[in-house]
Design an enzyme around this catalytic site. Sequence first.
Site, short mmCIF file in Angstrom:
data_model
loop_
_atom_site.label_atom_id
_atom_site.label_comp_id
_atom_site.label_asym_id
_atom_site.label_seq_id
_atom_site.Cartn_x
_atom_site.Cartn_y
_atom_site.Cartn_z
N HIS A 30 -18.73 27.50 15.53
CA HIS A 30 -18.18 27.37 16.88
C HIS A 30 -19.05 28.06 17.92
O HIS A 30 -19.91 28.90 17.60
CB HIS A 30 -16.76 27.94 16.93
CG HIS A 30 -16.71 29.41 16.61
ND1 HIS A 30 -17.09 30.39 17.52
CD2 HIS A 30 -16.33 30.07 15.50
CE1 HIS A 30 -16.94 31.59 16.99
NE2 HIS A 30 -16.50 31.42 15.75
N GLU A 100 -12.17 31.30 9.05
CA GLU A 100 -13.08 32.41 8.87
C GLU A 100 -12.53 33.40 7.85
O GLU A 100 -11.33 33.41 7.54
CB GLU A 100 -13.32 33.12 10.22
CG GLU A 100 -14.27 34.31 10.18
CD GLU A 100 -15.68 33.98 9.68
OE1 GLU A 100 -15.81 33.62 8.49
OE2 GLU A 100 -16.64 34.11 10.47
#
Length: 213
Positions: A30, A100
């Site tokens: 990202h 994550e």
Amino acid sequence: MPPTQAGPDEGPAFVAPELPDSAEVWLLRHGETEWSASGQHTGRTDIPLTEAGKEQARAMGNMLGDLSPALVLSSPRRRARDSAELAGLRVDETTEDLAEWDYGDYEGMTTAEIREADPDWTVWTSDTPGGETRAQIAHRADRVLSRVAAAVANGPVVLVGHGHFSRALAARWIGLAVSGGANLLLGTAAPSVLGAQYGVPVIERWNLPNPAA
């Protein structure tokens, strides 16, 4: 020096089935967030992109060119989903398997802050209180890669996610321990490409510079 082979705590190394040499797997981290810019560990916290991060995501879309993915998977965190949208991707599925690393008690802390109490700490080699173990990361990564290996014959696969977990994915793709990701630096919105040669998983391109970074 981190170990290069999967240890018993992680289970066996990921072994892909026979892969076509056309295999093309894009790992997209990202764009920038306030915490990625400050070095704070961002696992489960659902933090948005900065304006700079949005520009990085748009530029990442330009880097993909006319790619026509057979499958696009994304982390459910908004920083990943928004990056995918700004990059012009249609996400087929969001999955927690691409989230994550869960940093547990170290969420929101920088490495320097963590090392005030644990001087030798790294996510790759140390325990993370209340967070995920390397074995848990390995199992998650292998589930993702098994899906990837089953889909790449139909065309490129795109995985939109995060820094540490993408590094772990790449390490597992080529049969290394999760800790092998320590050697794979990855910037925000810096695409990487996994592939195959003679059926063997390889890293084709890594940490491609984002023109907006």
